[in-house]
Design a protein around this motif. Structure first.
Motif, short mmCIF file in Angstrom:
data_model
loop_
_atom_site.label_atom_id
_atom_site.label_comp_id
_atom_site.label_asym_id
_atom_site.label_seq_id
_atom_site.Cartn_x
_atom_site.Cartn_y
_atom_site.Cartn_z
N VAL A 155 33.30 47.57 35.81
CA VAL A 155 34.59 48.35 36.12
C VAL A 155 34.95 49.71 35.47
CG1 VAL A 155 35.62 45.87 36.04
CG2 VAL A 155 35.86 47.32 34.03
N VAL A 156 33.80 49.98 34.83
CA VAL A 156 33.82 51.70 34.23
C VAL A 156 34.15 52.58 35.24
CG1 VAL A 156 32.13 53.41 33.35
CG2 VAL A 156 32.41 50.97 32.44
N ASP A 157 33.57 52.59 36.44
CA ASP A 157 33.84 53.69 37.51
C ASP A 157 35.04 53.09 38.56
OD1 ASP A 157 31.88 55.35 36.65
OD2 ASP A 157 30.43 53.81 37.74
N ALA A 158 35.91 52.05 38.34
CA ALA A 158 36.92 51.86 39.09
C ALA A 158 38.16 52.92 38.95
CB ALA A 158 37.50 50.40 38.65
N ASP A 159 38.94 52.96 40.02
CA ASP A 159 40.20 53.67 39.84
C ASP A 159 41.07 53.18 38.84
OD1 ASP A 159 39.09 55.78 41.78
OD2 ASP A 159 39.53 54.13 43.31
N PHE A 160 41.32 52.02 39.00
CA PHE A 160 42.41 51.24 38.07
C PHE A 160 41.88 49.82 37.69
CE2 PHE A 160 46.83 49.73 37.35
CZ PHE A 160 47.21 50.80 36.78
N VAL A 161 42.51 49.22 36.60
CA VAL A 161 42.10 48.08 36.21
C VAL A 161 43.46 47.11 36.05
CG1 VAL A 161 40.81 46.83 34.57
CG2 VAL A 161 39.82 48.92 35.13
N TYR A 162 43.31 45.95 36.35
CA TYR A 162 44.35 44.96 36.07
C TYR A 162 43.47 43.97 35.03
CZ TYR A 162 47.51 46.62 39.63
OH TYR A 162 48.17 47.51 40.30
N VAL A 163 44.16 43.44 33.94
CA VAL A 163 43.84 42.65 32.91
C VAL A 163 44.57 41.21 32.98
CG1 VAL A 163 42.73 41.77 30.77
CG2 VAL A 163 42.68 43.91 31.49
N MET A 164 43.96 40.15 33.45
CA MET A 164 44.73 38.76 33.44
C MET A 164 44.50 37.80 32.38
SD MET A 164 44.81 38.03 37.72
CE MET A 164 46.01 36.70 37.39
N ASP A 165 45.40 36.96 32.18
CA ASP A 165 45.14 35.94 31.09
C ASP A 165 46.32 34.84 31.31
OD1 ASP A 165 44.00 35.04 28.49
OD2 ASP A 165 45.87 35.13 27.85
N GLN A 166 46.12 33.80 31.49
CA GLN A 166 46.95 32.67 31.69
C GLN A 166 47.83 33.01 32.99
OE1 GLN A 166 48.60 31.68 27.80
NE2 GLN A 166 46.90 30.54 27.14
N GLY A 167 47.37 33.52 34.00
CA GLY A 167 48.13 33.65 35.11
C GLY A 167 49.11 34.98 35.31
N LYS A 168 48.86 35.83 34.08
CA LYS A 168 49.84 36.83 34.10
C LYS A 168 48.91 38.21 34.16
CE LYS A 168 53.49 34.70 31.23
NZ LYS A 168 54.60 34.78 31.96
N ILE A 169 49.47 39.21 34.41
CA ILE A 169 48.86 40.55 34.11
C ILE A 169 49.43 41.08 32.65
CG2 ILE A 169 48.66 43.06 34.86
CD1 ILE A 169 48.75 41.95 37.89
N VAL A 170 48.38 41.15 31.91
CA VAL A 170 48.73 41.46 30.39
C VAL A 170 48.32 42.94 30.09
CG1 VAL A 170 48.48 39.10 29.57
CG2 VAL A 170 46.60 40.40 29.69
N MET A 171 47.41 43.50 30.85
CA MET A 171 47.12 44.81 30.67
C MET A 171 46.86 45.60 32.08
SD MET A 171 44.45 44.80 27.56
CE MET A 171 44.38 46.32 27.35
N GLN A 172 47.22 46.77 32.18
CA GLN A 172 46.83 47.40 33.28
C GLN A 172 46.64 49.04 33.17
OE1 GLN A 172 50.19 47.94 36.47
NE2 GLN A 172 50.90 46.20 35.23
#
Length: 287
Positions: free
Chosen positions: A211-228
């Motif tokens: 994901v280093v070269d991605a434009d944007f990152v979403y991090v999920m945990d237990q069904g939720k987006i916890v970081m972006q």
């Protein structure tokens, strides 16, 4: 307009007994908001069971929202009359390429999808050639898929999706079963499609380096987006990622350890070149 837009998206897996009574409810997606712009490269990170694959299945209308809405290319996935068009707009590549390859010859497999949606024969073969070329597999068009490596099979699977000319391609852990060389082959092919063809990419993975070269990152945990955020923003928060049982790229971790040791290197370093440049600058300034 967003090519993928989720608003308060909820999905629950309900387990029932033989009499139809509810035994348990597992919330796989818990009020997810998502905005993906056309032509972008988006990565979704998360530990096993975080809801990543459930989200992917919603984008391809394999699942429909229990609550909230999900629009793909302006079409509501809850409306069954759009299902066919949604799957043409958002192609799907799964973890195991053997589950997607069905023909005994590479070019026939790539042409299967376009044939199913009624593309004229002459155009099918044009698409087959262009798709195989775009993933670097044109030389193997007459080969049996059984003779290919895992990385090559996955590139054929991607070519099969691309031959249907989707606006977006969703890759659900496409490198999980591949060795490092296979992972590199697949990622190079996907990035080329994004940059040269303008195809929107949504990459679901648990490999941080992908994901280093991605434009944007979403991090999920237990069904939720916890970081972006951008990769640099996400990977600058090493301790927070560890809280969600996620690692960071090795070079990012090294930079983090150097910071802890007292060196004034930046947070969220993503590449070897970045770290080397900062160290040279740091030590050069002390001469």
């Amino acid at each position: 307009m967003e090519i993928i837009k989720a608003d308060r998206l909820v999905h629950e897996y309900i387990r029932r007994d033989e009499e139809g009574n509810v035994e348990s409810i597992q919330t796989a997606l818990d009020h997810i908001d998502l905005d993906v712009q056309p032509g972008s490269f988006i990565a979704v990170l998360g530990h096993n069971g975080s809801g990543k694959s459930t989200l992917a299945k919603h984008i391809n209308a394999l699942l429909v929202p229990g609550e909230g809405t999900l629009f793909v290319d302006g079409m509501d996935t809850s409306d069954g009359k759009h299902t066919y068009d949604i799957r043409r707009s958002a192609g799907m590549v799964f973890q195991n390429p053997d589950n997607q390859i069905i023909a005994s010859v590479v070019e026939e497999d790539v042409g299967f999808g376009p044939e199913n949606i009624g593309v004229p024969t002459d155009e099918i073969w044009t698409r087959v050639e262009e798709s195989l070329k775009s993933v670097g597999m044109l030389h193997y068009r007459s080969h049996s898929p059984n003779r290919l490596s895992g990385g090559q099979k996955q590139r054929v699977a991607i070519a099969g999706v691309m031959a249907m000319e989707p606006k977006c391609i969703v890759l659900d852990e496409p490198t999980a079963m591949l060795d490092p060389n296979g992972r590199k082959e697949v990622l190079n092919a996907v990035h080329a499609l994004n940059k040269k063809k303008g195809v929107t990419v949504l990459l679901i993975t648990h490999y941080m380096e992908e994901v280093v070269d991605a434009d944007f990152v979403y991090v999920m945990d237990q069904g939720k987006i916890v970081m972006q955020g951008t990769p640099k923003e996400i990977f600058s928060k090493v301790d927070k990622l560890k809280k969600y049982r996620l690692d960071v790229p090795q070079i990012t971790l090294l930079a983090h350890k150097l910071r802890e040791a007292g060196l004034s290197v930046s947070r969220g370093i993503l590449t070897r070149e970045e770290l080397t440049g900062e160290l040279v600058q740091l030590y050069g300034s002390k001469k």
